[in-house]
Each structure stands twice: as structure tokens, then as C-alpha cells.
Write a protein that holds these residues in place. Structure first.
Motif, PDB file in Angstrom:
ATOM      1  N   GLU A 147       0.721  -1.190  -0.013  1.00 13.77           N
ATOM      2  CA  GLU A 147       0.014  -0.141   0.053  1.00 13.77           C
ATOM      3  C   GLU A 147       0.859   1.243  -0.002  1.00 13.77           C
ATOM      4  OE1 GLU A 147      -3.169   0.434  -0.609  1.00 13.77           O
ATOM      5  OE2 GLU A 147      -4.176  -1.661  -0.184  1.00 13.77           O
ATOM      6  N   TRP A 148       1.739   1.586  -1.123  1.00 11.75           N
ATOM      7  CA  TRP A 148       2.658   2.317  -1.245  1.00 11.75           C
ATOM      8  C   TRP A 148       1.877   3.678  -1.225  1.00 11.75           C
ATOM      9  CZ3 TRP A 148       4.192   4.254  -6.578  1.00 11.75           C
ATOM     10  CH2 TRP A 148       5.212   5.040  -6.623  1.00 11.75           C
ATOM     11  N   GLY A 149       0.753   3.772  -1.634  1.00 12.69           N
ATOM     12  CA  GLY A 149      -0.126   5.111  -1.832  1.00 12.69           C
ATOM     13  C   GLY A 149      -0.347   5.722  -0.443  1.00 12.69           C
ATOM     14  N   HIS A 150      -0.127   4.857   0.439  1.00 10.51           N
ATOM     15  CA  HIS A 150      -0.521   5.351   1.875  1.00 10.51           C
ATOM     16  C   HIS A 150       0.621   5.217   2.623  1.00 10.51           C
ATOM     17  CE1 HIS A 150      -4.688   5.560   0.756  1.00 10.51           C
ATOM     18  NE2 HIS A 150      -4.744   4.165   0.095  1.00 10.51           N
ATOM     19  N   THR A 151       1.764   5.685   2.260  1.00 16.29           N
ATOM     20  CA  THR A 151       2.941   6.137   2.916  1.00 16.29           C
ATOM     21  C   THR A 151       2.980   7.587   2.976  1.00 16.29           C
ATOM     22  OG1 THR A 151       4.138   5.813   0.754  1.00 16.29           O
ATOM     23  CG2 THR A 151       4.231   4.054   2.389  1.00 16.29           C
ATOM     24  N   THR A 152       3.363   8.095   3.882  1.00 15.26           N
ATOM     25  CA  THR A 152       3.385   9.673   4.294  1.00 15.26           C
ATOM     26  C   THR A 152       4.483  10.578   3.381  1.00 15.26           C
ATOM     27  OG1 THR A 152       2.530   9.417   6.266  1.00 15.26           O
ATOM     28  CG2 THR A 152       3.278  11.604   5.648  1.00 15.26           C
ATOM     29  N   ILE A 153       4.016  11.148   2.293  1.00 16.43           N
ATOM     30  CA  ILE A 153       4.906  11.927   1.645  1.00 16.43           C
ATOM     31  C   ILE A 153       5.118  13.347   2.021  1.00 16.43           C
ATOM     32  CG2 ILE A 153       3.574  12.940  -0.395  1.00 16.43           C
ATOM     33  CD1 ILE A 153       6.880  11.188  -0.877  1.00 16.43           C
ATOM     34  N   GLY A 200      -1.223  13.539   4.082  1.00 16.91           N
ATOM     35  CA  GLY A 200      -0.026  13.739   3.507  1.00 16.91           C
ATOM     36  C   GLY A 200       0.262  12.374   2.501  1.00 16.91           C
ATOM     37  N   CYS A 201      -0.626  11.432   2.273  1.00 10.49           N
ATOM     38  CA  CYS A 201      -0.267  10.194   1.762  1.00 10.49           C
ATOM     39  C   CYS A 201      -0.219  10.455   0.207  1.00 10.49           C
ATOM     40  CB  CYS A 201      -1.616   9.287   1.675  1.00 10.49           C
ATOM     41  SG  CYS A 201      -2.182   8.758   3.232  1.00 10.49           S
ATOM     42  N   LEU A 202       0.938   9.693  -0.195  1.00 12.01           N
ATOM     43  CA  LEU A 202       1.392   9.794  -1.591  1.00 12.01           C
ATOM     44  C   LEU A 202       0.208   9.794  -2.601  1.00 12.01           C
ATOM     45  CD1 LEU A 202       3.718   9.680  -3.734  1.00 12.01           C
ATOM     46  CD2 LEU A 202       3.548   7.103  -3.685  1.00 12.01           C
ATOM     47  N   GLU A 203      -0.678   9.087  -2.263  1.00 11.15           N
ATOM     48  CA  GLU A 203      -1.981   9.092  -3.079  1.00 11.15           C
ATOM     49  C   GLU A 203      -2.628  10.267  -3.159  1.00 11.15           C
ATOM     50  OE1 GLU A 203      -6.291   6.844  -2.714  1.00 11.15           O
ATOM     51  OE2 GLU A 203      -4.521   5.389  -2.922  1.00 11.15           O
ATOM     52  N   ALA A 204      -2.618  11.146  -2.118  1.00  8.44           N
ATOM     53  CA  ALA A 204      -3.431  12.380  -2.199  1.00  8.44           C
ATOM     54  C   ALA A 204      -2.552  13.566  -3.207  1.00  8.44           C
ATOM     55  CB  ALA A 204      -3.291  12.826  -0.955  1.00  8.44           C
ATOM     56  N   TYR A 205      -1.183  13.094  -3.712  1.00  8.32           N
ATOM     57  CA  TYR A 205      -0.554  13.884  -4.290  1.00  8.32           C
ATOM     58  C   TYR A 205      -0.225  13.320  -5.784  1.00  8.32           C
ATOM     59  CZ  TYR A 205       0.494  16.579  -0.191  1.00  8.32           C
ATOM     60  OH  TYR A 205       0.346  17.308   0.846  1.00  8.32           O
ATOM     61  N   ALA A 237      10.083  11.243  -5.336  1.00  7.06           N
ATOM     62  CA  ALA A 237      10.254  11.028  -3.950  1.00  7.06           C
ATOM     63  C   ALA A 237      10.008   9.710  -3.398  1.00  7.06           C
ATOM     64  CB  ALA A 237       9.931  12.246  -3.045  1.00  7.06           C
ATOM     65  N   GLY A 238       8.513   9.370  -3.873  1.00  3.72           N
ATOM     66  CA  GLY A 238       7.910   8.083  -3.417  1.00  3.72           C
ATOM     67  C   GLY A 238       8.636   7.065  -3.861  1.00  3.72           C
ATOM     68  N   ILE A 239       9.439   6.939  -5.060  1.00  2.00           N
ATOM     69  CA  ILE A 239      10.309   5.959  -5.664  1.00  2.00           C
ATOM     70  C   ILE A 239      11.548   5.871  -4.898  1.00  2.00           C
ATOM     71  CG2 ILE A 239      11.432   5.087  -7.803  1.00  2.00           C
ATOM     72  CD1 ILE A 239       9.041   6.468  -9.459  1.00  2.00           C
ATOM     73  N   ALA A 240      11.915   6.943  -4.607  1.00  2.00           N
ATOM     74  CA  ALA A 240      13.266   6.917  -3.732  1.00  2.00           C
ATOM     75  C   ALA A 240      13.023   6.213  -2.530  1.00  2.00           C
ATOM     76  CB  ALA A 240      13.448   8.466  -3.578  1.00  2.00           C
ATOM     77  N   ASN A 241      11.822   6.236  -1.905  1.00  2.00           N
ATOM     78  CA  ASN A 241      11.469   5.580  -0.739  1.00  2.00           C
ATOM     79  C   ASN A 241      11.621   3.973  -0.997  1.00  2.00           C
ATOM     80  OD1 ASN A 241      11.164   7.914   0.754  1.00  2.00           O
ATOM     81  ND2 ASN A 241       8.984   8.075   0.681  1.00  2.00           N
ATOM     82  N   LEU A 242      10.955   3.694  -1.937  1.00  2.00           N
ATOM     83  CA  LEU A 242      11.107   2.451  -2.484  1.00  2.00           C
ATOM     84  C   LEU A 242      12.473   1.709  -2.460  1.00  2.00           C
ATOM     85  CD1 LEU A 242       8.047   2.455  -4.913  1.00  2.00           C
ATOM     86  CD2 LEU A 242       7.900   1.731  -2.667  1.00  2.00           C
ATOM     87  N   ILE A 243      13.198   2.517  -3.181  1.00  2.00           N
ATOM     88  CA  ILE A 243      14.481   2.365  -3.714  1.00  2.00           C
ATOM     89  C   ILE A 243      15.131   1.974  -2.142  1.00  2.00           C
ATOM     90  CG2 ILE A 243      16.747   3.047  -4.585  1.00  2.00           C
ATOM     91  CD1 ILE A 243      15.147   4.141  -6.631  1.00  2.00           C
ATOM     92  N   ASN A 244      15.263   3.011  -1.507  1.00  2.00           N
ATOM     93  CA  ASN A 244      15.887   2.913   0.064  1.00  2.00           C
ATOM     94  C   ASN A 244      15.426   1.905   0.713  1.00  2.00           C
ATOM     95  OD1 ASN A 244      17.576   5.189  -0.629  1.00  2.00           O
ATOM     96  ND2 ASN A 244      16.032   6.700   0.382  1.00  2.00           N
ATOM     97  N   LEU A 245      14.172   1.336   0.748  1.00  2.00           N
ATOM     98  CA  LEU A 245      13.533   0.153   1.416  1.00  2.00           C
ATOM     99  C   LEU A 245      13.852  -1.085   1.124  1.00  2.00           C
ATOM    100  CD1 LEU A 245      10.021   1.979   2.606  1.00  2.00           C
ATOM    101  CD2 LEU A 245      11.832   1.038   4.007  1.00  2.00           C
ATOM    102  N   PHE A 246      13.725  -1.178  -0.170  1.00  2.00           N
ATOM    103  CA  PHE A 246      13.581  -2.593  -0.801  1.00  2.00           C
ATOM    104  C   PHE A 246      14.951  -2.909  -1.667  1.00  2.00           C
ATOM    105  CE2 PHE A 246       8.907  -1.564  -0.120  1.00  2.00           C
ATOM    106  CZ  PHE A 246       8.832  -2.379   0.843  1.00  2.00           C
TER     107      PHE A 246
END
Length: 405
Positions: free
Chosen positions: A241-247, A260-265, A319-328
Motif C-alpha cells: 500500500e505504497w499510496g498510503h505512505t506519508t510523503i 499527506g499520503c502519496l496517493e493524495a498527491y 520522492a515516493g520511488i526513492a523511498n521504495l529504492i531505499n527500503l527494498f
């Protein structure tokens, strides 16, 4: 706990599964090539492929010259063995597609739902869509190996119950509702982002990678996280549920009730809302979200407002993709979904720059960011692979199994 003992039956099923999967993904292949590529003995390959031929799961597909000996017979999965149906339940409509076992599309219907995905309406659309694709092709219902359904939210299985907080689905007993509406075919359910992920990993931009994230960006935002070739699900299958990580801390209100969820932006609904406000509340041309987003993208060539909204969206996605890169630490990130393709098709270089600016250098350096290759049908294609995956895992016809998910 005592280790489970492997029986002869377990070994036979494993060998059938391995050979069937190899032929599905890489066929046609000769028995000699199957032995070389799987490590199974020539005798085992001969015995198991003989069984699969007798069961009509595989067929001969011509000859290939050998090194000085007799030509070798090529084998492949029989496309006519059965058919599968894939269904994409989106927030704006239901898409139903019929395939043969080689995943050739035979028919497709698309039913828009302007009022949103009401469960009862979705059940009616699915039932009607299945009947339409069968009628249009004269395919017999008895040939259907299974119907795969990709849905928003989390799927609780056996029987399938759907939890999709952002669209108001709380414990929707979708499988039972379909049964009550007359669907008797084997049913398989999964989250739409995960079916998109399976389709892209099998046939598209994710093929060949072991660690990937396949992102679905439509009205909302989700992702399938692939680790060592397997979809990561978490304890209740809600992982991704990447869309509901806070950006943005305490940012825009999201449909889920948080802020502030990614989905809201970066979801289509959030993008269009930001564009509408940037236009002083003026309506956006277009009858639905998809046509309105297309209008925004087209306007960016002349409108500073539209261009600014797209640039901001690329920044949030990056920025959301950067979070995925750093996490996974994936080797590949694939942007899919109708909105992901619309935004990514124009803004992919900007998305990559934003991801690079926010990600750690080393994991960013080993990750590629690409667009989905299967287009807007990817969720339905992935849903159709659910009964195929059951067949490959069991090495047998899923119609004969009582374990349909």
C-alpha cells in the motif's frame, strides 16, 4: 516440529510443475533442452512429459535439428487446452478479458462505472462481462480453467472478502456475491496492483528481474513488491500500500482519512484536485478522470499551471520511488496503471531525476525506472494469470482441484 517427509507423489508433482512452467515461459523446447535447463534426468523428463502429453497439457510443436542425430521433437503448452478470464475491477469501471492458454487475447469488454465501484454493481458488471466474452467468441464455459479478479484493497481468501478502505469496501464478500449471482467457474482473487505486478514480471518490463517493485497509479496508488522472485504480502496480504505512505507530514487529506499520503498527491484524483484548485476552481475538460488527466497532460505544452502541476507530480512520484529504492533495494521499478502511463509517458526523465535526488546513491545506481510494457490491460492480464499460476504450481488442471483461491 518434525520435518515434513517428501513423498513420491510430492516429487512427481514438483517435476510436473517444473517442466510445465518451463514450457509455458520458455517453450517450445526439446526433451534434451528440458533436461539440461531443469537438471532433471533424461528418463524423468521423458516420463513426465509423456504424462503431460497424455493429459493434453502439452503438445508437439515441430522438430529441431540435433548434432548429428535424429531431429528432436519440440514441446509446448497446448494453447487450446483451456481458456482463462481476467477481470480488472477498477475505481472507474470493470474490464473483462478472455485468453487462450498462450495468453492470446480472444475478447474484451469494458464497462465504465461513473458512480464508482458499488459492490452490487461490480458483481453485475462481472457477471455480464463474463457472459459477453464467452458469447462473442462461442467459447464453451467448460473450457474455462478459471476466472481471475484483480480488485482494489486487500483480499482475505477462502472465500474471498475484500477490504478497500479508500472506496468504502469493508469486508465485502465478493466471492459469495458472485456465486449468488450465478458464477460457477473457479474463481481466483488478488489485489489489482499485485496482478499487475505478476503480469509485468511474467511478460513485461519486470521479466528477468528477481527484485522489483511494480507500481500501479490510477485513481489511487499501489504497488507489488517482488523479493527474490516472489510477491511480498505481509501478515494479512496488505503489503504494497505504497499510496498510503506519508510523503508530506500533515499534508493534504487523503481518501483513507489520513493526511499527506502519496496517493493524495500522485493518484489521479489527487492530481486533478490539485490542478482544479490551481485553476481557481475551474472545471477540467473531460467526462471522467482519465479524459481529464489526458487534458491536463495535453495542456502542459501551453499552460504554465498545467506544467507546474505535472512537475510537482513528477517530484512527488520521484520522492515516493526513492523511498521504495531505499527500503527494498530493487533492481527494477516499473510504473504502470492508466495514470502512471499518462504521467510517466511525459515526465519519466523528471521522475528519475527526483528519485535520484532523494534516494541513496548506491541503491539508486543499481535500479532502473521504467514504464509498464503491457499497457492499460496489465491488471486484467495479471488476473488471468492467477488460474494459470495454480495450474503451473500443481502441474495439473485447476478445474480438477478444490483449492481454487
Amino acid at each position: 516440529m518434525a520435518a515434513k517427509r517428501t513423498t513420491v507423489r510430492d516429487l512427481r508433482r514438483h517435476n510436473r510443475s517444473m517442466l510445465l512452467a518451463k514450457l509455458f515461459f520458455d517453450g517450445p523446447l526439446s526433451r534434451h533442452e528440458l533436461s539440461q535447463q531443469t537438471g532433471l534426468s533424461a528418463a524423468t523428463v521423458s516420463n513426465v512429459t509423456g504424462e503431460l502429453v497424455a493429459d493434453r497439457l502439452i503438445v508437439e510443436a515441430g522438430l529441431v535439428e540435433s548434432d548429428g542425430g535424429r531431429p528432436r521433437v519440440l514441446l509446448r503448452v497446448d494453447p487450446a487446452f483451456g481458456n482463462v478470464i481476467g477481470i480488472d475491477v477498477g475505481e472507474t469501471g470493470v474490464k473483462v478479458e478472455l485468453f487462450d492458454l498462450a495468453m492470446n487475447r480472444l475478447a474484451a469488454v469494458d464497462h465504465p462505472m461513473p458512480a464508482g465501484p458499488d459492490p452490487a454493481a461490480v458483481v453485475e458488471q462481472i457477471t455480464a462481462g463474463v457472459a459477453e466474452v464467452l458469447d462473442s467468441t462461442q467459447v464453451d464455459e467448460g473450457s474455462i480453467l478459471g476466472v481471475g479478479v484483480g480488485v482494489p484493497g486487500t483480499v482475505e481468501r477462502s472465500p474471498a472478502v475484500v477490504h478497500a478502505q479508500t472506496i468504502g469496501w469493508e469486508g465485502v464478500a465478493l466471492e459469495q456475491m458472485l456465486r449468488d449471482n450465478g458464477i460457477t467457474l473457479p474463481l481466483f482473487f488478488d489485489n489489482g496492483a499485485k496482478t499487475l505486478g505478476q503480469a509485468e514480471m511474467w511478460f513485461g518490463a519486470g521479466r528477468g528481474s528477481r527484485h522489483a517493485v511494480i507500481a500501479l497509479i490510477g485513481s489511487g496508488v499501489g504497488a507489488a513488491v517482488i523479493t527474490d522472485g516472489t510477491t511480498y504480502r505481509g501478515s494479512t496480504s496488505s503489503a504494497g500500500e505504497w499510496g498510503h505512505t506519508t510523503i508530506v507530514y500533515n499534508g493534504r487529506e487523503c481518501r483513507c482519512g489520513s493526511h499527506g499520503c502519496l496517493e493524495a498527491y500522485a493518484g489521479a484524483e489527487g492530481i486533478l484536485d490539485r490542478y482544479r484548485k490551481a485553476r481557481g476552481g475551474k472545471d477540467i475538460p473531460g467526462a471522467d478522470e482519465q479524459s481529464q488527466l489526458d487534458a491536463l497532460v495535453a495542456a502542459a505544452a501551453k499552460s504554465k499551471t498545467a506544467a507546474r502541476v505535472l512537475e510537482e507530480t513528477a517530484g512527488y512520484l520521484g520522492a515516493g520511488i526513492a523511498n521504495l529504492i531505499n527500503l527494498f533495494n530493487p533492481e527494477r521499478i516499473v510504473l504502470g496503471g492508466w495514470a502512471g502511463l499518462a504521467i510517466g509517458g511525459r515526465m519519466l526523465p523528471a521522475i528519475r531525476r527526483a528519485a535520484q535526488a532523494h534516494a541513496l546513491r548506491h541503491p539508486y545506481g543499481v535500479a532502473s525506472i521504467e514504464l509498464c510494457q503491457l499497457g492499460q490491460d496489465a491488471v486484467a492480464v495479471g488476473a488471468a494469470t492467477l488460474p494459470v499460476a495454480a495450474m503451473l504450481e500443481e502441474g495439473a488442471d485447476p478445474r480438477e482441484s478444490t483449492a481454487a483461491a
